[in-house]
Design a protein around this motif. Structure first.
Motif, mmCIF file in Angstrom:
data_model
loop_
_atom_site.group_PDB
_atom_site.id
_atom_site.type_symbol
_atom_site.label_atom_id
_atom_site.label_comp_id
_atom_site.label_asym_id
_atom_site.label_seq_id
_atom_site.Cartn_x
_atom_site.Cartn_y
_atom_site.Cartn_z
ATOM 1 N N ALA B 78 0.839 -1.205 0.000
ATOM 2 C CA ALA B 78 0.000 0.000 0.000
ATOM 3 C C ALA B 78 0.869 1.249 0.000
ATOM 4 C CB ALA B 78 -0.916 -0.010 1.223
ATOM 5 N N ASN B 79 0.303 2.312 -0.539
ATOM 6 C CA ASN B 79 0.989 3.601 -0.536
ATOM 7 C C ASN B 79 0.268 4.462 0.500
ATOM 8 O OD1 ASN B 79 2.270 5.945 -1.126
ATOM 9 N ND2 ASN B 79 1.449 6.170 -3.204
ATOM 10 N N GLY B 80 0.752 4.411 1.733
ATOM 11 C CA GLY B 80 0.045 5.098 2.811
ATOM 12 C C GLY B 80 -1.340 4.506 2.993
ATOM 13 N N ALA B 81 -2.370 5.322 2.933
ATOM 14 C CA ALA B 81 -3.735 4.845 3.118
ATOM 15 C C ALA B 81 -4.306 4.264 1.823
ATOM 16 C CB ALA B 81 -4.631 5.977 3.620
ATOM 17 N N GLU B 82 -3.568 4.467 0.733
ATOM 18 C CA GLU B 82 -4.086 4.018 -0.566
ATOM 19 C C GLU B 82 -3.640 2.583 -0.846
ATOM 20 O OE1 GLU B 82 -3.313 5.065 -5.235
ATOM 21 O OE2 GLU B 82 -2.688 6.532 -3.726
ATOM 22 N N LEU B 83 -4.609 1.689 -0.953
ATOM 23 C CA LEU B 83 -4.280 0.290 -1.190
ATOM 24 C C LEU B 83 -3.649 0.106 -2.565
ATOM 25 C CD1 LEU B 83 -7.442 -1.588 0.185
ATOM 26 C CD2 LEU B 83 -5.204 -1.318 1.295
ATOM 27 N N HIS B 84 -2.812 -0.929 -2.659
ATOM 28 C CA HIS B 84 -2.287 -1.343 -3.970
ATOM 29 C C HIS B 84 -3.481 -1.824 -4.807
ATOM 30 C CE1 HIS B 84 -0.340 -4.009 -6.886
ATOM 31 N NE2 HIS B 84 0.798 -3.396 -6.620
ATOM 32 N N PRO B 85 -3.454 -1.610 -6.124
ATOM 33 C CA PRO B 85 -4.602 -2.031 -6.955
ATOM 34 C C PRO B 85 -4.987 -3.503 -6.740
ATOM 35 C CG PRO B 85 -3.015 -0.802 -8.289
ATOM 36 C CD PRO B 85 -2.422 -0.908 -6.916
ATOM 37 N N MET B 86 -3.999 -4.348 -6.485
ATOM 38 C CA MET B 86 -4.316 -5.763 -6.275
ATOM 39 C C MET B 86 -5.070 -5.943 -4.950
ATOM 40 S SD MET B 86 -4.172 -8.721 -7.735
ATOM 41 C CE MET B 86 -2.885 -8.771 -8.991
ATOM 42 N N GLN B 88 -6.933 -3.570 -3.517
ATOM 43 C CA GLN B 88 -8.234 -2.928 -3.728
ATOM 44 C C GLN B 88 -9.178 -3.876 -4.462
ATOM 45 O OE1 GLN B 88 -8.986 0.244 -2.498
ATOM 46 N NE2 GLN B 88 -11.077 -0.391 -3.042
ATOM 47 N N ALA B 89 -8.631 -4.609 -5.426
ATOM 48 C CA ALA B 89 -9.479 -5.527 -6.206
ATOM 49 C C ALA B 89 -10.031 -6.641 -5.318
ATOM 50 C CB ALA B 89 -8.677 -6.116 -7.369
ATOM 51 N N PHE B 90 -9.243 -7.103 -4.353
ATOM 52 C CA PHE B 90 -9.753 -8.124 -3.419
ATOM 53 C C PHE B 90 -10.894 -7.541 -2.592
ATOM 54 C CE2 PHE B 90 -7.362 -12.177 -3.114
ATOM 55 C CZ PHE B 90 -6.468 -11.975 -4.152
ATOM 56 N N MET B 91 -10.753 -6.285 -2.202
ATOM 57 C CA MET B 91 -11.805 -5.643 -1.411
ATOM 58 C C MET B 91 -13.053 -5.460 -2.266
ATOM 59 S SD MET B 91 -11.135 -2.435 0.982
ATOM 60 C CE MET B 91 -12.419 -1.293 1.401
ATOM 61 N N GLU B 148 -8.901 -8.707 -12.082
ATOM 62 C CA GLU B 148 -9.226 -7.282 -12.090
ATOM 63 C C GLU B 148 -8.071 -6.443 -11.538
ATOM 64 O OE1 GLU B 148 -13.312 -6.236 -11.083
ATOM 65 O OE2 GLU B 148 -12.461 -4.607 -9.872
ATOM 66 N N GLY B 149 -7.434 -6.951 -10.475
ATOM 67 C CA GLY B 149 -6.288 -6.233 -9.905
ATOM 68 C C GLY B 149 -5.169 -6.092 -10.928
ATOM 69 N N ALA B 150 -4.945 -7.135 -11.697
ATOM 70 C CA ALA B 150 -3.904 -7.099 -12.727
ATOM 71 C C ALA B 150 -4.218 -6.008 -13.740
ATOM 72 C CB ALA B 150 -3.814 -8.459 -13.416
ATOM 73 N N ARG B 151 -5.463 -5.991 -14.196
ATOM 74 C CA ARG B 151 -5.874 -4.975 -15.177
ATOM 75 C C ARG B 151 -5.711 -3.566 -14.597
ATOM 76 N NH1 ARG B 151 -10.986 -7.006 -15.880
ATOM 77 N NH2 ARG B 151 -10.409 -9.099 -16.537
ATOM 78 N N ALA B 152 -6.095 -3.427 -13.314
ATOM 79 C CA ALA B 152 -6.056 -2.103 -12.685
ATOM 80 C C ALA B 152 -4.637 -1.616 -12.448
ATOM 81 C CB ALA B 152 -6.821 -2.143 -11.364
ATOM 82 N N MET B 153 -3.652 -2.524 -12.549
ATOM 83 C CA MET B 153 -2.268 -2.102 -12.328
ATOM 84 C C MET B 153 -1.776 -1.246 -13.491
ATOM 85 S SD MET B 153 -0.716 -5.495 -10.469
ATOM 86 C CE MET B 153 1.033 -5.091 -10.619
ATOM 87 N N GLY B 154 -2.531 -1.221 -14.580
ATOM 88 C CA GLY B 154 -2.237 -0.333 -15.714
ATOM 89 C C GLY B 154 -0.814 -0.435 -16.205
ATOM 90 N N ASP B 155 -0.331 0.599 -16.862
ATOM 91 C CA ASP B 155 1.046 0.489 -17.313
ATOM 92 C C ASP B 155 1.912 1.467 -16.641
ATOM 93 O OD1 ASP B 155 -0.627 0.437 -20.314
ATOM 94 O OD2 ASP B 155 -0.459 2.254 -19.104
#
Ligand SMILES: Cc1cc2nc3c(=O)[nH]c(=O)nc-3n(C[C@H](O)[C@H](O)[C@H](O)COP(=O)(O)OP(=O)(O)OC[C@H]3O[C@@H](n4cnc5c(N)ncnc54)[C@H](O)[C@@H]3O)c2cc1C
Ligand code: FES
Ligand code: FES
Lengths: 264, 155
Positions: B78-86, B88-91, B148-155
């Motif tokens: 996580a980046n501080g309070a912001e979850l990693h996209p992977m 977030q996708a689990f949530m 979904e987490g993989a997709r959300a990781m973008g480029d």
């Protein structure tokens, strides 16, 4: 786990010295078999000698018709190697189906063949491809290396350095896997070589072995049909909760036929 | 013996016994208790962390073997309070119930992205998760989360 002294030598010579002088030393490669065994207190070595820092034990080299895989090469590296995929695709595929991704990142070919689990995959390839196991003392023919359940031709403090695999004309490995561990309930490795057809069976009995009768049938006719009447000896098959002896004997034929078909 | 490694981008040193497992060093000395222990047979994957960028079962590696390595645990994502996209996708996809397997699932999910890219089909995710066991979810939503987490990781 009982306590022990940990060593991390930088060369094979240093490792050999450490193991020779330890009261009850054990080499550790990927630790994927040894560490669970030690956790269960089924092994309690006085000294653990980690081969992980020895550069000369790693790497894959293709030289003419010989593919050399260093003892410490993890399964994932063999599976992903373009050179192995090109020279012996069946070997890359075998490595890529061992266990799971995390096990493949740590587990090594040296550790797998030294351990010689009756259900391990690599022994079938070493035997069927007629590989040579090179140690810090000598060369051992693949066919002579696996001597019994969890037993090999290695001496107590001998270290596997690399395995040399001759490139076959075609080869395939088929395993009927245990769905939980991915170990072979039965695995059959078939190779078509300049010297004829070669076959090895793992998982079925107490130790991976060459299947001479299968080879004779394939020498006459290298086709799945040639094995239609093949009967593995039921009385020598393993039997456990995963598969009865009769079922394993059946699987030996089916896996062999599929492997021959995949060689075509 | 003394070990020095990098954990989640920071230097971490410690005094360990030779028999200390990496997971015990992480949990008990560094108090990074997100990495779990779910079995003693190296089969469940609750303990998966990245060592030098590769997924490993931290219950089946000595802390001493990780000396000098770069380790990433679930706490490092996580980046501080912001979850990693992977994460977030689990949530978002109800990818967990009790959550015991989740740290390992997320780390293995990232390892799958490293090797197979961000467009993942369900069959690939299922095959690659064969070293991670979940006793609750039935896997459907874990597979969905990782895709979904993989997709959300973008480029
Ligand atoms: C969950 C799980 C699933 C698995 N599934 C499979 C599977 O599907 N198929 C399969 O074949 N295997 C499977 N394995 C076993 C895996 O492949 C192991 O990696 C392998 O058997 C041992 O390799 P290692 O490098 O981890 O050896 P270690 O555990 O480090 O060592 C094993 C033995 O080999 C000795 N040794 C190691 N290196 C050398 C050397 N260079 N010279 C001499 N002796 C040496 C050690 O002293 C020890 O006795 C699985 C393991 C796990 C935990
Ligand atoms: S705790 Fe490591 S695999 Fe189960
Ligand atoms: S959510 Fe409970 S074990 Fe996976």
């Amino acid at each position: 786990m009982y306590s022990f002294s940990y060593h991390r030598p930088a060369s094979v010579a240093e490792a050999a010295n450490l193991i020779a002088n330890a009261a009850d030393g054990k080499l550790v490669a990927g630790g994927q078999t040894l560490l669970p065994t030690m956790k269960h207190r089924l092994a309690s070595p006085s000294d653990v000698i980690d081969l992980g820092a020895i550069a000369e034990l790693g790497g894959i080299v293709v030289n003419g018709n010989i593919v050399t895989i260093g003892a410490m090469t993890p399964h994932a590296e063999v599976a992903a190697s373009g050179e192995v995929q090109e020279a012996i695709p069946a070997l890359a595929a075998l490595a890529g189906n061992i266990g799971d991704p995390a096990v493949r990142n740590r587990g090594t070919i040296g550790g797998s063949i030294a351990n010689n689990d009756p259900a391990a995959d690599y022994p079938a390839a070493v035997i069927a491809l007629g590989a040579t196991v090179r140690t810090n003392r000598r060369e051992i023919a693949g066919g002579d290396f696996f001597t019994g359940m969890f037993e090999t031709a290695l001496e107590e403090d001998e270290i596997i350095v690399a395995v040399d695999f001759p490139r076959p004309e075609a080869a395939a490995y088929m395993k009927f896997e245990n769905p939980a561990s991915r170990y072979a309930i039965v695995g059959v490795f078939i190779a078509r070589t300049a010297g004829g057809a070669r076959a090895a069976v793992t998982g079925a009995t107490d130790c991976a072995h060459r299947a001479y009768r299968m080879e004779e049938a394939l020498a006459k006719d290298f086709s799945p049909a040639a094995l239609a009447d093949f009967q593995a000896p039921v009385d020598r098959m393993n039997a456990d909760i995963h598969a009865s002896a009769e079922y394993r004997a059946h699987l030996v034929r089916v896996m062999a036929q599929r492997a021959v078909a995949a060689c075509a | 013996m003394k070990i020095d490694l990098t954990v989640n981008g920071q230097t971490a040193s410690g005094e360990v016994e030779a028999r200390t497992l990496l997971v015990d060093f992480l949990r008990e000395q560094l108090r990074l208790t997100g990495t779990h222990v779910g079995c003693d047979t190296s089969q469940c994957g609750a303990c998966v962390v990245m060592v030098d960028g590769k997924s490993v079962k931290s219950c089946t590696m000595l802390a001493a073997m990780a000396d000098g390595c770069d380790v990433t645990t679930i706490e490092g994502l996580a980046n501080g309070a912001e979850l990693h996209p992977m994460q977030q996708a689990f949530m978002d996809n109800h990818g967990l119930q009790c959550g015991f397997c989740t740290p390992g699932m997320v780390m293995s999910g990232l390892d799958i992205v490293n090797r197979h890219g961000k467009e993942l089909d369900a069959a690939t995710v299922r095959r690659e998760l064969n070293g991670n066991i979940c006793r609750c979810t039935g896997y459907q939503n874990i597979v969905k989360s990782i895709r979904e987490g993989a997709r959300a990781m973008g480029d």
